[in-house]
Scaffold this active site. Structure first.
Site, PDB file in Angstrom:
ATOM      1  N   TRP A  75       8.391   8.025 -12.472  1.00 14.69           N
ATOM      2  CA  TRP A  75       9.362   9.103 -12.669  1.00 14.69           C
ATOM      3  C   TRP A  75      10.078   9.376 -11.334  1.00 14.69           C
ATOM      4  O   TRP A  75       9.456   9.436 -10.280  1.00 14.69           O
ATOM      5  CB  TRP A  75       8.644  10.379 -13.150  1.00 14.69           C
ATOM      6  CG  TRP A  75       9.577  11.544 -13.195  1.00 14.69           C
ATOM      7  CD1 TRP A  75      10.505  11.799 -14.159  1.00 14.69           C
ATOM      8  CD2 TRP A  75       9.718  12.568 -12.208  1.00 14.69           C
ATOM      9  NE1 TRP A  75      11.214  12.932 -13.826  1.00 14.69           N
ATOM     10  CE2 TRP A  75      10.753  13.424 -12.639  1.00 14.69           C
ATOM     11  CE3 TRP A  75       9.075  12.848 -11.003  1.00 14.69           C
ATOM     12  CZ2 TRP A  75      11.156  14.551 -11.913  1.00 14.69           C
ATOM     13  CZ3 TRP A  75       9.478  13.959 -10.276  1.00 14.69           C
ATOM     14  CH2 TRP A  75      10.503  14.802 -10.740  1.00 14.69           C
TER      15      TRP A  75
ATOM     16  N   TRP B 117      20.227  13.018 -25.419  1.00 14.37           N
ATOM     17  CA  TRP B 117      19.012  12.793 -26.237  1.00 14.37           C
ATOM     18  C   TRP B 117      17.871  12.472 -25.285  1.00 14.37           C
ATOM     19  O   TRP B 117      17.780  11.379 -24.765  1.00 14.37           O
ATOM     20  CB  TRP B 117      19.276  11.646 -27.190  1.00 14.37           C
ATOM     21  CG  TRP B 117      18.168  11.216 -28.094  1.00 14.37           C
ATOM     22  CD1 TRP B 117      16.828  11.167 -27.834  1.00 14.37           C
ATOM     23  CD2 TRP B 117      18.314  10.732 -29.435  1.00 14.37           C
ATOM     24  NE1 TRP B 117      16.135  10.691 -28.907  1.00 14.37           N
ATOM     25  CE2 TRP B 117      17.018  10.412 -29.905  1.00 14.37           C
ATOM     26  CE3 TRP B 117      19.397  10.528 -30.281  1.00 14.37           C
ATOM     27  CZ2 TRP B 117      16.796   9.882 -31.176  1.00 14.37           C
ATOM     28  CZ3 TRP B 117      19.177  10.004 -31.541  1.00 14.37           C
ATOM     29  CH2 TRP B 117      17.890   9.691 -31.988  1.00 14.37           C
ATOM     30  N   ASP B 118      17.010  13.448 -25.082  1.00 16.39           N
ATOM     31  CA  ASP B 118      15.929  13.326 -24.099  1.00 16.39           C
ATOM     32  C   ASP B 118      14.631  12.883 -24.778  1.00 16.39           C
ATOM     33  O   ASP B 118      14.508  12.921 -26.009  1.00 16.39           O
ATOM     34  CB  ASP B 118      15.761  14.702 -23.424  1.00 16.39           C
ATOM     35  CG  ASP B 118      15.198  14.615 -22.022  1.00 16.39           C
ATOM     36  OD1 ASP B 118      14.673  13.552 -21.653  1.00 16.39           O
ATOM     37  OD2 ASP B 118      15.278  15.629 -21.297  1.00 16.39           O
TER      38      ASP B 118
ATOM     39  N   ARG C 169       3.579  17.172 -20.827  1.00 14.51           N
ATOM     40  CA  ARG C 169       4.500  18.301 -20.678  1.00 14.51           C
ATOM     41  C   ARG C 169       4.301  19.317 -21.824  1.00 14.51           C
ATOM     42  O   ARG C 169       5.259  19.799 -22.410  1.00 14.51           O
ATOM     43  CB  ARG C 169       5.955  17.809 -20.675  1.00 14.51           C
ATOM     44  CG  ARG C 169       6.881  18.733 -19.915  1.00 14.51           C
ATOM     45  CD  ARG C 169       8.328  18.445 -20.239  1.00 14.51           C
ATOM     46  NE  ARG C 169       9.191  19.185 -19.333  1.00 14.51           N
ATOM     47  CZ  ARG C 169      10.464  19.456 -19.574  1.00 14.51           C
ATOM     48  NH1 ARG C 169      11.034  19.043 -20.680  1.00 14.51           N
ATOM     49  NH2 ARG C 169      11.175  20.122 -18.718  1.00 14.51           N
TER      50      ARG C 169
ATOM     51  N   ASP D 168      15.914  11.348 -12.984  1.00 16.24           N
ATOM     52  CA  ASP D 168      15.914  12.773 -12.647  1.00 16.24           C
ATOM     53  C   ASP D 168      16.126  12.968 -11.158  1.00 16.24           C
ATOM     54  O   ASP D 168      16.342  14.100 -10.716  1.00 16.24           O
ATOM     55  CB  ASP D 168      14.584  13.410 -13.054  1.00 16.24           C
ATOM     56  CG  ASP D 168      14.650  13.971 -14.465  1.00 16.24           C
ATOM     57  OD1 ASP D 168      15.755  14.007 -15.032  1.00 16.24           O
ATOM     58  OD2 ASP D 168      13.596  14.363 -14.996  1.00 16.24           O
TER      59      ASP D 168
ATOM     60  N   ASP E 234      -0.532 -39.254 -19.116  1.00 15.43           N
ATOM     61  CA  ASP E 234      -1.955 -39.070 -19.416  1.00 15.43           C
ATOM     62  C   ASP E 234      -2.679 -38.693 -18.126  1.00 15.43           C
ATOM     63  O   ASP E 234      -2.523 -39.355 -17.109  1.00 15.43           O
ATOM     64  CB  ASP E 234      -2.505 -40.406 -19.961  1.00 15.43           C
ATOM     65  CG  ASP E 234      -3.884 -40.242 -20.543  1.00 15.43           C
ATOM     66  OD1 ASP E 234      -4.336 -39.082 -20.659  1.00 15.43           O
ATOM     67  OD2 ASP E 234      -4.499 -41.270 -20.874  1.00 15.43           O
TER      68      ASP E 234
ATOM     69  N   ASP F 195      21.762  22.157 -21.385  1.00 19.31           N
ATOM     70  CA  ASP F 195      20.517  21.379 -21.373  1.00 19.31           C
ATOM     71  C   ASP F 195      19.408  22.150 -22.093  1.00 19.31           C
ATOM     72  O   ASP F 195      19.658  23.061 -22.879  1.00 19.31           O
ATOM     73  CB  ASP F 195      20.173  21.012 -19.918  1.00 19.31           C
ATOM     74  CG  ASP F 195      19.425  19.701 -19.795  1.00 19.31           C
ATOM     75  OD1 ASP F 195      18.206  19.700 -20.050  1.00 19.31           O
ATOM     76  OD2 ASP F 195      20.056  18.672 -19.470  1.00 19.31           O
TER      77      ASP F 195
END
Ligand code: DGJ
Length: 751
Positions: free
Chosen positions: A201, A479-480, A445, A550, A54, A368
């Site tokens: 990035w 798979w981008d 983009r 990247d 307490d 690509d």
């Protein structure tokens, strides 16, 4: 391994040879964490570890002792409103928006062998029932009839618990979930460092380590993907914890969407750690009779330092999260044309690259971006997944067959989740784009995002991609996913359900992955998101490797692969040798160093072999042969970080991998800047067998016989000496052989 319930002390004990996790029912009948750490004996009882007192300014419930204050209680599923002021695990409101003040009390439990799959989300799995044991604790709020199930799975061979919750509306009124964390861990100590992996990035997952202070610290994503900014993984470690010793708790969310990991230092020496779907902007409508499942959280404990934590995560993620034919298979050495050509190629150019790659011993050619629609730059055609016949007169099928005739496997890039405003798909289905209820949409983009929460979008993509996979000999898909989300609204959802958008989106992504991987089990999937913007365990469940970043510069990659390696195995990290000057940072590094760093992953090249000199070709041929001979150790060996990282010398990074039977090992050491007259440096190794003799060899592409690294290290050495004393570096004195900046040394060890 055992999970025991002791009714007399109202406690559960989850124990294997590495950890104990003790849950005790607290005075309010809610579960609390009594202990998490090294194993305690099953014979003991540990509820009393939970302490109550307490204090002035504390609150207590009228029917319970004044000493029981929720604000310091270690709660397994904390909620707000009854005296716990730290962040909650669960928040709900009524349809009218009134907060539901929960009082979740123990109702029942079930202990069982094995581990059930989740309904819609990826998770770790088992291959035989004896690999894991599970506990489901059901709690109920008497007023709302909300039931919450806390699911725990303990793995037999790992110091790791899988946790998640499911929320069931057993009452008669519609409720809305505002927050549902997968797990909260209340620890009764506060001397922790918070370690997490952040960036942007091209500089993803750099390692940060800071002591926790009073208040709340949080990392997360509200960008629609787990993100390049923060990874859904974190470690709490004691300030003294190192790679080889000390306590550390690792948490990882098996999820690829918006997440949050919170650490809160409480006011009485306690620390709360929680993780789950990011509550920011999230809501989920739960009608009577409906349930909601959270993603899985993995929680590990070690007192043997970071390497031990990483080894267990690598094994669990590599063997019991990744799945399919490629899980345990050696991954092919690939060449990707992106940095060689960007959008500017035709069939002949690609075949020239493939032919030169074949001559170098490379196994897989990957085409690509830029092969479809009118795609000659990044302003058009995403969504129109048909070959550009000006560039590829024989289509993908014709190109893939010609590549196969050269003796190479063929791989293809897609960006399924995106649509260009300048595309046939967008003209036909503008409402399929995320945010389409609004007149103004933000581009990233030059592209928009498809609403993956809509089943017709998933169907369209499945059919477009399947058509190509059925028609052409394609054995690999990259798979981008190249943007972060804005205007997170779906034209398929009513206004009061827009808070479900992000989670429905990622469920749709998983659904498309599931359908494609089931229909084409022979295809190796590599996930990618502008490099490492979605490098996470959710993706790993479908794609056993991911494009790490990247940034392919060898020196930048040291920090990126270092941070990534705390949780993710080398086999999951796509790593390529690219041209110099490097396209991201302009740095010129030796070809051997570029290869040495990339070897510790799913290896490949990303350059135009037609532009290589004869001596570079000789060197690359040697790299390819060498990698093939050591590939299993690089991709599936036990990985150890030896030197470098946030606490180390920024100028020197070393790591190694050891085969499962400890008979073979590879060691990489990289010196970033050359120094004159350097001192000697011992590099003790890890993971070897003390009583084995190892043949140590230095592996420069062109052996420098006179070099100190050769003189000091080559030959037969016992494992104990290599573990205790190690290799010797830095001995090239005033008249030695200087390799210059960015030099590296690669050693092989064979028992
Ligand atoms: C981003 C990826 O990370 C790159 O490797 C490349 O595939 C480009 N997208 C293509 O647009």
């Amino acid at each position: 391994m055992a999970i025991q319930w002791y009714p007399e002390t109202q406690e559960f004990h989850l124990q294997n040879t590495s950890i104990s996790y003790v849950i005790s029912l607290l005075p309010d009948r809610s579960p609390g964490l009594a202990y998490f750490g090294r194993p305690l004996a099953l014979e003991g009882r540990y509820s009393r570890i939970v302490r109550f007192e307490d204090r002035a300014l504390s609150t207590h419930q009228s029917d319970l002792p004044a000493s029981f204050c929720l604000d310091y209680a270690p709660r397994e599923c904390p909620t707000y409103g009854r005296g716990d002021y730290r962040f909650p695990a669960l928040e709900l409101e009524t349809e009218a928006g009134s907060p539901v003040i929960l009082d979740l009390q123990y109702l029942e439990h079930r202990i069982y062998q094995g581990k059930p799959p989740l309904k819609k989300l990826p998770a770790t799995y088992i291959e035989s029932l004896d690999e894991a044991e599970s506990l489901t604790l059901t709690l109920e709020d008497g007023a709302s009839h909300l039931q919450v199930q806390l699911h725990y799975t303990l793995f037999k061979d790992h110091p790791i618990l899988a946790r998640r919750i499911t929320v069931h509306n057993e009452g008669g009124q519609v409720l809305r979930i505002r927050r549902a964390y997968s797990a909260v861990l209340d620890l009764d100590t506060s001397n922790w460092d918070f370690i997490y992996f952040s960036g942007a990035w091209a500089r993803e997952r750099h390692t940060n380590r800071n002591p926790i202070g009073p208040g709340l610290q949080s990392i997360g994503s509200n960008r629609g993907s787990s993100s390049a900014q923060h990874n859904p993984s974190a470690i709490l470690a004691r300030p003294e914890t190192t790679e080889t010793a000390g306590e550390a708790l690792g948490v990882l969310l098996v999820y690829s969407g918006n997440f949050s990991i919170d650490v809160e230092l409480g006011s009485h020496g306690d620390t709360r750690l929680g993780l789950g779907i990011n509550p920011f902007g999230f809501s989920w409508r739960l009608a009577p009779g409906e349930s909601f499942e959270t993603p899985e959280a993995l929680i590990a404990y070690t007192d043997r330092g970071f390497s031990d934590l990483s080894l267990h995560f690598h094994r669990l993620l590599g063997r019991r999260l990744a799945r399919g034919q490629w899980r345990d298979r050696e991954r092919p050495i690939l060449i990707n044309n992106w940095e060689a050509t960007y959008f500017h190629f035709d069939e002949q150019k690609l075949l020239d690259i493939a032919q030169s790659a074949k001559d170098l011993g490379i196994e897989l050619f990957v085409l690509d971006d830029g092969w479809f629609g009118q795609r000659n730059d990044d302003t058009s055609s995403l969504g129109d997944w048909e070959a550009n016949r000006e560039k590829l007169p024989h289509g993908i099928e014709g190109l893939a067959r010609r590549v196969a005739d050269l003796g190479l496997a063929f791989g293809l890039w897609f960006e399924p989740e995106m649509v260009s405003p300048n595309s046939r798909l967008y003209r036909e289905h503008p409402d399929w784009a995320v945010g389409s209820p609004l007149s103004k949409q933000t581009l990233g983009r030059n592209q928009l995002v498809l609403d993956m929460g809509r089943s017709e979008v998933v169907d369209y993509l499945f059919e477009s991609i399947s058509r190509l996979l059925s028609a052409a000999p394609i054995s690999y898909i990259k798979w981008d996913m190249n943007r972060q989300m804005t205007e997170p609204l779906s034209s398929a959802l009513p206004p009061d359900r827009q808070g479900e958008f992000f989670h429905r989106y990622i469920i749709g992504v998983y659904e498309l992955y599931r359908r494609l991987t089931e229909a084409f089990p022979q295809v190796l999937f590599e996930s990618c998101s502008a490099g490492g913007n979605r490098f996470d365990a959710g993706m790993l469940a479908f794609a056993p490797q991911a494009w790490t970043s990247d940034d392919s510069d060898a020196i930048e990659r040291l920090a990126i692969q270092w941070g990534t390696s705390y949780f993710y195995p080398p086999s999951s990290m796509g790593a390529h040798v690219s041209a110099v000057p490097n396209h991201q940072v302009g740095r010129i590094t030796p070809l051997w160093t570029r290869a040495g760093v990339a070897f510790f992953g799913a290896f490949g090249y990303e350059l135009d072999p037609g532009k290589l000199s004869e001596s570079e070709k000789v060197e690359i041929r040697a790299q390819v042969d060498f990698y093939k001979a050591w590939r299993r150790v690089f991709q599936f060996g036990d990985f150890y970080r030896l030197a470098g990282g946030p606490a180390g010398d920024a100028n020197f990074v070393a790591w190694m991998s050891v085969s499962e039977d400890q008979s073979r090992a590879v060691v990489l050491a990289v010196q970033t800047l050359a120094r004159p007259n350097p001192g000697f440096r011992r590099l003790p190794l890890r993971g070897l067998k003390a009583d084995l003799q190892y043949r140590v060899q230095v592996r420069p592409a062109v052996p420098v016989k006179d070099e100190a690294s050769v003189r000091y290290n080559e030959g037969l050495r016992r494992g104990d000496e290599l573990l205790q004393v190690g290799l010797l570096l830095g001995g090239d004195g005033w008249n030695g052989v200087s390799r210059g900046d960015f030099a590296s040394w690669l050693f092989t060890l064979e028992a």
